[in-house]
Each structure stands twice: as structure tokens, then as C-alpha cells.
Design an enzyme around this catalytic site. Structure first.
Site, PDB file in Angstrom:
ATOM      1  NE  ARG A 156      -6.724  -4.063   1.955  1.00  0.00           N
ATOM      2  CZ  ARG A 156      -7.684  -4.948   2.162  1.00  0.00           C
ATOM      3  NH1 ARG A 156      -8.959  -4.588   2.067  1.00  0.00           N
ATOM      4  NH2 ARG A 156      -7.394  -6.191   2.482  1.00  0.00           N
ATOM      5  CG  LEU A 157      -1.949  -3.824  -4.384  1.00  0.00           C
ATOM      6  CD1 LEU A 157      -2.873  -3.655  -5.580  1.00  0.00           C
ATOM      7  CD2 LEU A 157      -0.487  -3.839  -4.835  1.00  0.00           C
ATOM      8  CB  CYS A 187      -0.902   0.007   1.238  1.00  0.00           C
ATOM      9  SG  CYS A 187      -1.818  -1.539   1.484  1.00  0.00           S
ATOM     10  CG  ASN A 221       3.891   0.131   1.953  1.00  0.00           C
ATOM     11  OD1 ASN A 221       3.454  -0.771   1.246  1.00  0.00           O
ATOM     12  ND2 ASN A 221       4.979   0.812   1.638  1.00  0.00           N
ATOM     13  N   GLY A 222       3.062  -2.971   3.351  1.00  0.00           N
ATOM     14  CA  GLY A 222       3.935  -4.132   3.318  1.00  0.00           C
ATOM     15  C   GLY A 222       3.204  -5.413   3.654  1.00  0.00           C
TER      16      GLY A 222
END
Length: 656
Positions: A50-51, A2, A76-77
């Protein structure tokens, strides 16, 4: 995977609007969802893009609150061992009413049970984290051990900013940002910006393995390390491996790598891998395929120029392993079309020219999968670069020569041009001409003058040397960043690379290239337990007969015939020198226009012009030096243009 951004400000109005403005240029890092959370009483705003990779439901939405409500996180991660952590939390007697199965939720539960720093020590993964502790009114920023995920921060006037990329901070306060000329000199030296610096005064990168606490007033303490590679490699472990047999070591390396690949292959979305046909990526793919009941998706980039084309090697490995393989060939025109986007993608000046094929292979891969495993880290951890034994051997010989004689010999080697030396080396037998050429003879002249191994190695890794004085009003640091080498000179060079070259060049390249296509990259070789193993191995398990990565090569032998792998190391490079003299020449000359350089006032116009002329005439191959200048010039042009970030538009222009 993200992107996030946030700020702490005494001016509490329009917090949501401000953080959304910061998030807009991060759309590519997280196209699936957006969220914000603000606390008007402290002037804190958190924003997240967000991914979705694990737990695709709304239960993975961020910012996320812990069960008690004490912590709010943007993350993120990936925490690869989150399932094990969840079991540990439950077995410790914590009765968590789990809402979903995301690693973010597990991380928050860990914070409540063990505290933030202790939880980071238990986590296996790549991450950048910002977590607000409502009880203690403290914001904690943290970054993964090796530096796979980026995190910038800094105080501009009376406000504290933090984000996954600089462009998010620039979206809020671009008018207050000034280029740091000393940092610019370091960029010209290396082609990237070493942490903890950023290109701007007052903004910094959080270093790998570090955490930073910030008060509700936006006052930051000094960052502190929660993990250090040397400190986590016990002397007792080193002694065990000194007594171990080859088979015992190879089995340990295999098992630890296989476990890392298994952890990192987990996902709720399709997973594939980059495959160059070299040792590292071939080993990762071999372990993936051995653990998979279906054909692994693999991807590679090829070039029409045969000397740079590794696609046939990757194809042979893919056929042997039985993967579902896809390849794409790159032409100079493909590079020319991509180059205008590089300043947007890389956010601050960045000049590793393999950014071009990496960005293109990321785009290709994202058309088929959402996650890609890579072989990053193998060379640094397991001594894969030929420069390690070569430099160690050179220093061992050179250091015995009196300094006045070394300086004289160095000047003699550096004085003739590379093209003049090529006339001499061209008379050597053909088998020597690949390794002995004019450019290398010139470089040898520089290295002969080094006063220490550290200076020799850092000069070797430098493009523009400190004494070039290219940046007006800026200067480079010295050579004191080189570590002590009690465990050998090769270990020291590897340690310098792991500290700087790997996180600030290679991992920046991969993160920005993959995330611009909304692709998550994962590097099993950078599991910190693999890194600790690599640095606990005696040198003879890494380098034998002046060839590196001995242990990795022997493990790969179990899966792939040696003849499919053995060839001179090429790296993920492009024919940049020829392209700059050909299809990229007009673009380059526009950016290198002397009147433009003079009006901007950052670079010595005469030195740049002389380098460019030498390159065009074929006198020297100055492509590396010139590319550093070009990427700064292109970035400078980009930030001087009016920026209009709209979430619907960001990323659409890529490769169209």
C-alpha cells in the site's frame, strides 16, 4: 496507489510465504503497508502493498473484506468519485457501518449492492482490481477503461498467477518462463509490447476496459469488455455537437475538464503537477490553480542541450499562473547513472527513451509531494499530434497514384542515406530545414508504398519494420489492428493510439517511472467522460488550419497568453542520438557486442551491427532502432542475474 499479487494453486502449502515472495519486488509501489490473505481450501493467496493516499489509517489496509464477508479485494489505483458512490449507496437504503473513508471500502459496498460489473460502470477512476467472491468461488480481475494501471495474469503449468508487474510473477516461477519470439518482434517494431501480450509465453496483460473471471481451479474465461470508447459515444451526442457553436463546445470542454481536475486533486497527502509548458500540462495546472486557494506545486525537467530544453517555457507558464515551481536540469551523466536501473523499473523490454526524463522528474517530484497530476492523453484524445493531419493529407494524395508508380517513387526516396539527403535539403531556405530532412525523406519512401491508411500509419509508428526480420524465429503481425474510419481518417488514427500507443507506451512509461519513486500520477484528461466527449466532437473542433487540439488551446487561452505556449511541438525527448555516440557509447557497445548477440540467439547480429555502424558514422540517425535493441539487451542481462528481493533493499539503490 499500490501494487498487488496473487495466485491460485492446487498445492496449498506455504501460501503466505509464496505471496510475500511475490510482493517483495513490488515494495516501491506500496512502501506504507503490506497485507496478505489466503484460503487454503481453494489454494488462493492475495497480497497487497500500500501507498497510502486516501484514508491513511489502518481502515485502508488491504486485502479488505466487504461488510458481509462475501468479497475480498486487493486494489491498485483510485476511485475518484467514491464520495458520490457512497452517497448513492446510502440513498439506496443500504445501511453500511462504515469503518473508514477509503475508496476501497466504498467499492466493496458497491459490489454488494450492484454487483461487480455494474459497479465498474459507475466508477470514475484508474484501477486494477482483483476481487474474490467467496459465495460463487470466482476471482474477478478488472482494469480501468483507458489502461492507466497495469495488470498481468497467466497460467504456468497448473497454477494461475496475477500481479501489478511481471517481476512479481517472475519471483515465483522464473524457471518456467520463456520469451515469446513473436512478441519480441512486436516489441522491436514499436519499442513497447502491445496488449494483450507480455514478453513471456503464457502471460498476458488484461486489456483496458476489460474484466476476467477465474474459477477456484484457476481456469480463466475469455476477457470481456465492460466499456468501449466507440460504444459509449452516442451518435445523438455527435449530432448535437455538429450543430453547436464554438462557445458552446468550448464551455463544455472547459467544464468537463475542470470537474475532472477537481475530482483528481482530492487527496489526504500533498498534491502537485508535472509542468512542461505545453498545452496539456499547462491546462491541467491552470485548472488546478484556479480551484486552489494556495500555490500549486509544479515540477519540470530541463536539458543543457537547448534544442531539447523546455524548462524555460514551463518556468514562464509557472510564473504567469503563480505556482510554486521547481526545476531540475539533466545531463548525459544523469542518464548514464539511471540507465542500469531501467530494466528493473520497466519490468519487461520497454524503449521509449523519454522514460529517462520521466523517471527523473518523478524522483524530483516525490521529494516534495506524493501525488502528481499530468497532462497525459491530450494529444491522442484531442488530435494534438502533427502526424494526424499530415498523414491524412499524405494518404489522400498518395492513394490516387497507381501502386507501381508509388513503389518506384518510394524506392527512389528510401535509397539514398539520410546524410546524403541532408546535403540536398541543406540547400533549402532555413525555415524549411526543420521539417524537411534526410531522415524524414527516407521515411516518406517507406510510406509511399503503403497499401492502406492503416498500413501507412502503423508503418509511421513502427521503428523496425516487419520485413526487417530482426528477431530470429519471430515475426510481426500485419496491419489489421487499424480501426475502420467511418468518422474520418484522423479519428481512426486517434483511435489506434488510444487502443495501443497510449496504454502500452505512454501510460506504462508514466506508471513505472512514478511508482518506482512511490509517486502516484493522475491524468485528468483521461477521465473516461472527457475521452467520450473528445470522440464525440466533430473534427473542426480538434484540428483547424492543420493545427491540432484546437479546443484545448482555446480553453487554455482563458488562463495563459498564447505567446507563452505557441512553439513547435518537441515532446518529452532527450538528445539520444548524440548521447549514444558520446557518453553512452561504451555501455552500448558492451550490450551490442556481436559475439554476445550471436550466443544469445535472439537477434540478427549482422543487422544490428550494420545499424550501429551507420549511427556511429552519422550516416543515419538510428538511435530509435538501436535503443529498442539496447533496452532488450539490458533487460535480458537483468533477468539472467541472480535476483535477491528484500523489501528493505528494493528501491534504495535508486539515484543514490
Amino acid at each position: 496507489m499500490c501494487g498487488f499479487a496473487g495466485l491460485i494453486t492446487p498445492s496449498t502449502g506455504n501460501l503466505v510465504e509464496r505471496v510475500e515472495h511475490m510482493l517483495a519486488p513490488l515494495f516501491h509501489r506500496g512502501p506504507d503497508d503490506q497485507g496478505t490473505w489466503t484460503d487454503a481450501s481453494t489454494g488462493l493467496a492475495l497480497g497487497h502493498r500500500r501507498l497510502a493516499i486516501v484514508d491513511l489509517s489502518a481502515h485502508g489496509h488491504q486485502p479488505m473484506h466487504s461488510v458481509s464477508g462475501r468479497y475480498v479485494i486487493i486494489f491498485n489505483g483510485e476511485i475518484y468519485n467514491f464520495a458520490d458512490l457512497r452517497k448513492d449507496i446510502e440513498s439506496a437504503g443500504s445501511h453500511v457501518d462504515w469503518r473508514g473513508h477509503s475508496d476501497t471500502e466504498v467499492l466493496l459496498a458497491a459490489f454488494e449492492l450492484w454487483g461487480i460489473e455494474s459497479s465498474l460502470g459507475r466508477a470514475v477512476g484508474m484501477f486494477a482490481i482483483a476481487v474474490w467472491d467467496k459465495q460463487n468461488q470466482v476471482l474477478t480481475l478488472a482494469r480501468d477503461r483507458i489502461g492507466e494501471k497495469p495488470l498481468y495474469y497467466g497460467r504456468i503449468h497448473n497454477e494461475f498467477y496475477f500481479a501489478s508487474e511481471l517481476k512479481a510473477i517472475r519471483a515465483q516461477c522464473s524457471q518456467h518462463l520463456e520469451i515469446d519470439r513473436n512478441v519480441l518482434a512486436e516489441y522491436m517494431r514499436f519499442g513497447y509490447i502491445p496488449a494483450p501480450h507480455s514478453i513471456y509465453q503464457g502471460l498476458y496483460k488484461l486489456q483496458p476496459g476489460h474484466m476476467l473471471e477465474v474459477t477456484a481451479q484457476g481456469v480463466a474465461n475469455e476477457p470481456r469488455a465492460y466499456w468501449q470508447l466507440d460504444a459509449n459515444v452516442a451518435q445523438e451526442t455527435r449530432r448535437v455537437f455538429e450543430q453547436a457553436s464554438d462557445d458552446e463546445v468550448l464551455n463544455e470542454v472547459h467544464d468537463r475538464l475542470a470537474a475532472a481536475v477537481k475530482l483528481q486533486s482530492f487527496s489526504d497527502v500533498p498534491v502537485g503537477a508535472f509542468l512542461s509548458g505545453g498545452v496539456d500540462s499547462s491546462l491541467v495546472v491552470s485548472l488546478m490553480q484556479a480551484q486552489s486557494s494556495s500555490r500549486v506545486r509544479t515540477f519540470t525537467i530541463g536539458f543543457e542541450e537547448e534544442a531539447f530544453n523546455e524548462a524555460p517555457y514551463a518556468r514562464d507558464v509557472a510564473e504567469h499562473l503563480g505556482t510554486d515551481h521547481t526545476e531540475m536540469y539533466v545531463k548525459a551523466l544523469d542518464a548514464a547513472a539511471l540507465i542500469p536501473l531501467l530494466p528493473k523499473i520497466y519490468d519487461e523490454p520497454f524503449a521509449d527513451s523519454s522514460q529517462i526524463p520521466t523517471t527523473l522528474v518523478s524522483k524530483l517530484t516525490r521529494e516534495h509531494v506524493t501525488v502528481a497530476l499530468t497532462g497525459d492523453g491530450g494529444d491522442e484524445l484531442f488530435a494534438g499530434y502533427p502526424r494526424y493531419p499530415i498523414t491524412a493529407g499524405l494518404w489522400n494524395k498518395v492513394s490516387k497514384i497507381p501502386m507501381p508508380l508509388r513503389r518506384a517513387a518510394g524506392s527512389l526516396l528510401a535509397m539514398p542515406s539520410a546524410s546524403d539527403w541532408d546535403k540536398v535539403t541543406g540547400m533549402l531556405p532555413a525555415r524549411y530545414q526543420r521539417s524537411i530532412n534526410g531522415r524524414r525523406v527516407n521515411r516518406m519512401g517507406q510510406l509511399m508504398k503503403a497499401r492502406s491508411l492503416g498500413e501507412m500509419y502503423i508503418r509511421l509508428m513502427s521503428h523496425w519494420q516487419p520485413e526487417d526480420n530482426l528477431v530470429i524465429g519471430g515475426s510481426c503481425g500485419g496491419f489489421d489492428s487499424f480501426p475502420a474510419y467511418d468518422n474520418g481518417s484522423i479519428a481512426a488514427m486517434r483511435r489506434w493510439d488510444v487502443n495501443q500507443y497510449l496504454p502500452d507506451d505512454l501510460l506504462v512509461k508514466v506508471d513505472r517511472a512514478t511508482m518506482y519513486s512511490s509517486l502516484e500520477s493522475r491524468a485528468p484528461l483521461l477521465d473516461h467522460r472527457v475521452a467520450e466527449l473528445a470522440f464525440s466532437l466533430p473534427e473542426h473542433f480538434l484540428v483547424r488550419e492543420k493545427v491540432g487540439k484546437w479546443a484545448l488551446r482555446k480553453v487554455l487561452d482563458r488562463y495563459v497568453p498564447r505567446q507563452l505556449i505557441e512553439r513547435p511541438k518537441a515532446g518529452f525527448s532527450i538528445p539520444l542520438g548524440d548521447w549514444l555516440r558520446g557518453p553512452l557509447r561504451s555501455w552500448a557497445e558492451d550490450l551490442l557486442n556481436p559475439s554476445r548477440l550471436a550466443s544469445e540467439g535472439y537477434l540478427d547480429t549482422d543487422k544490428v551491427s550494420r545499424m550501429w555502424t551507420e549511427h556511429l558514422l552519422g550516416k543515419f540517425d538510428r538511435s530509435v532502432n538501436i535503443w529498442n535493441v539496447l533496452m532488450f539487451q539490458a533487460w535480458l542481462r537483468e533477468i539472467q542475474l541472480p535476483q535477491q528481493f528484500k523489501a528493505a533493499d528494493v528501491g534504495k539503490e535508486v539515484f543514490n
